[in-house]
Write a protein that holds these residues in place. Structure first.
Motif, PDB file in Angstrom:
ATOM      1  N   MET A   1      39.772  33.411  47.648  1.00 16.43           N
ATOM      2  CA  MET A   1      39.075  34.699  47.467  1.00 16.43           C
ATOM      3  C   MET A   1      37.603  34.426  47.185  1.00 16.43           C
ATOM      4  SD  MET A   1      39.988  37.877  44.892  1.00 16.43           S
ATOM      5  CE  MET A   1      41.646  38.014  45.495  1.00 16.43           C
ATOM      6  N   GLN A   2      36.755  35.075  47.960  1.00 14.88           N
ATOM      7  CA  GLN A   2      35.311  34.869  47.804  1.00 14.88           C
ATOM      8  C   GLN A   2      34.755  35.982  46.913  1.00 14.88           C
ATOM      9  OE1 GLN A   2      32.131  35.975  50.897  1.00 14.88           O
ATOM     10  NE2 GLN A   2      33.310  34.344  51.865  1.00 14.88           N
ATOM     11  N   THR A   3      33.781  35.653  46.069  1.00 10.79           N
ATOM     12  CA  THR A   3      33.189  36.686  45.211  1.00 10.79           C
ATOM     13  C   THR A   3      31.819  37.084  45.755  1.00 10.79           C
ATOM     14  OG1 THR A   3      34.330  35.813  43.278  1.00 10.79           O
ATOM     15  CG2 THR A   3      32.418  37.200  42.856  1.00 10.79           C
ATOM     16  N   ARG A   4      31.545  38.386  45.785  1.00 12.28           N
ATOM     17  CA  ARG A   4      30.215  38.871  46.186  1.00 12.28           C
ATOM     18  C   ARG A   4      29.648  39.736  45.059  1.00 12.28           C
ATOM     19  NH1 ARG A   4      29.588  39.402  52.225  1.00 12.28           N
ATOM     20  NH2 ARG A   4      30.993  37.772  52.974  1.00 12.28           N
ATOM     21  N   THR A  34      47.013  33.568  57.052  1.00 10.35           N
ATOM     22  CA  THR A  34      46.145  33.341  55.891  1.00 10.35           C
ATOM     23  C   THR A  34      45.678  34.692  55.337  1.00 10.35           C
ATOM     24  OG1 THR A  34      45.270  31.466  57.122  1.00 10.35           O
ATOM     25  CG2 THR A  34      44.088  32.076  55.139  1.00 10.35           C
ATOM     26  N   PHE A  35      45.684  34.817  54.029  1.00 10.94           N
ATOM     27  CA  PHE A  35      45.057  36.004  53.430  1.00 10.94           C
ATOM     28  C   PHE A  35      43.563  35.742  53.294  1.00 10.94           C
ATOM     29  CE2 PHE A  35      49.418  36.689  52.133  1.00 10.94           C
ATOM     30  CZ  PHE A  35      49.552  38.061  52.232  1.00 10.94           C
ATOM     31  N   GLU A  36      42.748  36.631  53.811  1.00 11.91           N
ATOM     32  CA  GLU A  36      41.291  36.547  53.644  1.00 11.91           C
ATOM     33  C   GLU A  36      40.904  37.657  52.681  1.00 11.91           C
ATOM     34  OE1 GLU A  36      39.306  34.383  55.077  1.00 11.91           O
ATOM     35  OE2 GLU A  36      40.142  33.812  57.023  1.00 11.91           O
ATOM     36  N   PHE A  37      40.207  37.298  51.587  1.00 15.76           N
ATOM     37  CA  PHE A  37      39.824  38.325  50.617  1.00 15.76           C
ATOM     38  C   PHE A  37      38.390  38.129  50.148  1.00 15.76           C
ATOM     39  CE2 PHE A  37      44.479  38.807  49.545  1.00 15.76           C
ATOM     40  CZ  PHE A  37      44.563  40.155  49.853  1.00 15.76           C
ATOM     41  N   VAL A  38      37.675  39.215  50.005  1.00 15.46           N
ATOM     42  CA  VAL A  38      36.363  39.210  49.362  1.00 15.46           C
ATOM     43  C   VAL A  38      36.455  40.119  48.147  1.00 15.46           C
ATOM     44  CG1 VAL A  38      33.946  39.899  49.570  1.00 15.46           C
ATOM     45  CG2 VAL A  38      35.057  38.654  51.444  1.00 15.46           C
ATOM     46  N   TYR A  39      36.138  39.556  46.985  1.00 14.49           N
ATOM     47  CA  TYR A  39      36.125  40.336  45.736  1.00 14.49           C
ATOM     48  C   TYR A  39      34.698  40.828  45.536  1.00 14.49           C
ATOM     49  CZ  TYR A  39      36.934  41.432  40.782  1.00 14.49           C
ATOM     50  OH  TYR A  39      37.055  42.065  39.582  1.00 14.49           O
ATOM     51  N   SER A  40      34.478  42.117  45.695  1.00 16.17           N
ATOM     52  CA  SER A  40      33.138  42.676  45.556  1.00 16.17           C
ATOM     53  C   SER A  40      32.937  43.223  44.147  1.00 16.17           C
ATOM     54  CB  SER A  40      32.937  43.802  46.569  1.00 16.17           C
ATOM     55  OG  SER A  40      31.759  44.517  46.254  1.00 16.17           O
ATOM     56  N   ALA A  61      49.165  35.611  43.883  1.00 18.05           N
ATOM     57  CA  ALA A  61      48.351  35.940  42.699  1.00 18.05           C
ATOM     58  C   ALA A  61      47.078  35.103  42.801  1.00 18.05           C
ATOM     59  CB  ALA A  61      49.120  35.582  41.437  1.00 18.05           C
ATOM     60  N   TYR A  62      45.977  35.599  42.314  1.00 17.17           N
ATOM     61  CA  TYR A  62      44.707  34.865  42.381  1.00 17.17           C
ATOM     62  C   TYR A  62      44.149  34.675  40.980  1.00 17.17           C
ATOM     63  CZ  TYR A  62      44.561  35.482  47.428  1.00 17.17           C
ATOM     64  OH  TYR A  62      44.847  35.429  48.761  1.00 17.17           O
ATOM     65  N   ASP A  63      43.616  33.500  40.745  1.00 21.62           N
ATOM     66  CA  ASP A  63      43.049  33.205  39.435  1.00 21.62           C
ATOM     67  C   ASP A  63      41.915  34.178  39.091  1.00 21.62           C
ATOM     68  OD1 ASP A  63      42.979  31.553  37.093  1.00 21.62           O
ATOM     69  OD2 ASP A  63      41.034  30.839  37.820  1.00 21.62           O
ATOM     70  N   GLU A  64      41.177  34.624  40.114  1.00 22.27           N
ATOM     71  CA  GLU A  64      40.063  35.568  39.895  1.00 22.27           C
ATOM     72  C   GLU A  64      40.535  36.840  39.181  1.00 22.27           C
ATOM     73  OE1 GLU A  64      40.603  33.850  42.565  1.00 22.27           O
ATOM     74  OE2 GLU A  64      38.710  33.146  43.435  1.00 22.27           O
ATOM     75  N   LEU A  65      41.813  37.200  39.333  1.00 19.17           N
ATOM     76  CA  LEU A  65      42.303  38.464  38.774  1.00 19.17           C
ATOM     77  C   LEU A  65      42.885  38.283  37.369  1.00 19.17           C
ATOM     78  CD1 LEU A  65      44.009  40.007  41.935  1.00 19.17           C
ATOM     79  CD2 LEU A  65      41.629  40.121  41.214  1.00 19.17           C
ATOM     80  N   LYS A  66      43.133  37.023  36.986  1.00 18.53           N
ATOM     81  CA  LYS A  66      43.726  36.760  35.676  1.00 18.53           C
ATOM     82  C   LYS A  66      44.865  37.734  35.390  1.00 18.53           C
ATOM     83  CE  LYS A  66      41.091  33.348  34.057  1.00 18.53           C
ATOM     84  NZ  LYS A  66      40.784  32.754  35.391  1.00 18.53           N
ATOM     85  N   ALA A  67      45.746  37.849  36.375  1.00 18.93           N
ATOM     86  CA  ALA A  67      46.915  38.727  36.261  1.00 18.93           C
ATOM     87  C   ALA A  67      48.136  37.934  36.702  1.00 18.93           C
ATOM     88  CB  ALA A  67      46.731  39.952  37.150  1.00 18.93           C
TER      89      ALA A  67
END
Ligand SMILES: O=C[C@H](O)[C@@H](O)CC(=O)C(=O)O
Ligand SMILES: [Zn+2]
Length: 276
Positions: A1-4, A34-40, A61-67
């Motif tokens: 997951m990429q962060t913008r 593949t899941f492609e995700f951008v976290y805006s 689950a993604y570490d960026e979401l801490k869920a």
């Protein structure tokens, strides 16, 4: 997951083409299996896609979401852009054909995506926003999305708007989502343009013919820029920005919004004579 991260409109004035593309364009949404995700950071919307080819793909689950799982505190809107497929939500299998929409409510633990045919894979466009309560998981076909015809051939913007997730459609916490299809020979979307400083918007352009492009216009109404967008690419539109496009051929696009209020019609229109 990429962060913008987000951009201040006065800084945006200094951006060159490369910087504009890096901040606001999502070039690749559908890589096989593949899941492609951008976290805006605009309203914490996640824009993504998945194209299952060799078997099912389960939302990780993604570490960026801490869920503990993706939708623990989020909701998800899905529109299929290509071949027939299914989405399985906690054991419930839902067919999803091209231009059909599925809303998945907060708390859903396991979401799995499949294509019916590997040689005609589904492309699931995914939009997720933070949620505070569970709304029912439910599907809408394009015919059920009360299509509205807008524009005119004379202004090359004849198009049909399908509203899926909004106050009078599929219920959500904050996600508003639908799609627009240009009639053949029409090229302009959202002209005259508008802003809604209360919420951001994402566009996912699709069905743009392979060697054609959409000139997407963005920026503060008195400080506009453009970028060229190919099929299956997305734009993050800041709340202060116009979002409009002219294609070198007709096309479709998904639009999705999040932020303040829930009313599709909340738009501040900009006069053409005021745009710079
Ligand atoms: O805030 C709403 C969005 O910009 C889109 O719904 C606009 C659109 O689909 C169109 O005019 O074609
Ligand atoms: Zn808008």
């Amino acid at each position: 997951m990429q962060t913008r991260y987000t951009t201040n409109p006065s800084d945006f004035k200094q951006y060159d083409t490369d910087r504009i593309r890096r901040e606001f364009l999502i070039e690749s949404l559908f890589t096989p299996n593949t899941f492609e995700f951008v976290y805006s950071h605009y309203d914490r919307m996640i824009v993504g896609g998945v194209m299952p080819v060799d078997g099912p793909q389960t939302l990780p689950a993604y570490d960026e979401l801490k869920a503990d799982f993706f939708l623990q505190r989020r909701e998800l809107g899905i529109i299929n852009l290509a071949g027939d497929g299914t989405v399985t939500v906690d054991g419930q299998v839902i067919d999803l054909s091209k231009k059909e929409c599925l809303y998945v409510g907060m708390g859903s633990r396991e979401v799995t995506f499949r294509s019916n045919q590997a040689d005609k894979p589904a492309k699931f466009a995914l939009i997720s926003t933070p949620a505070h309560r569970t709304c029912p998981t439910a599907k809408l076909t394009s015919a059920e999305a009360s299509p509205v015809d807008l524009g005119a051939q004379e202004t090359a913007n004849q198009r049909t708007i399908y509203k899926y997730i909004h106050a009078d459609g599929l219920q959500s916490c904050q996600l508003v989502m639908g799609l627009t299809t240009l009639k053949s020979g029409n090229i302009w979307n959202t002209m005259p343009p508008h802003v809604h400083d209360r919420r951001m918007e994402a566009y996912i352009y699709f069905d743009v013919p392979e060697n054609q492009r959409v000139f997407h216009f963005m920026g503060h109404p008195q400080e506009t820029r453009h970028l060229l967008v190919a099929t299956d690419q997305a734009i993050l539109s800041p709340p202060w920005s116009i979002h409009a496009g002219a294609g070198t051929a007709s096309y479709s696009f998904i639009w999705a919004m999040a932020g303040e209020n829930y009313s599709f019609t909340d738009m501040d229109f900009v006069q053409l004579s005021d745009i710079r």
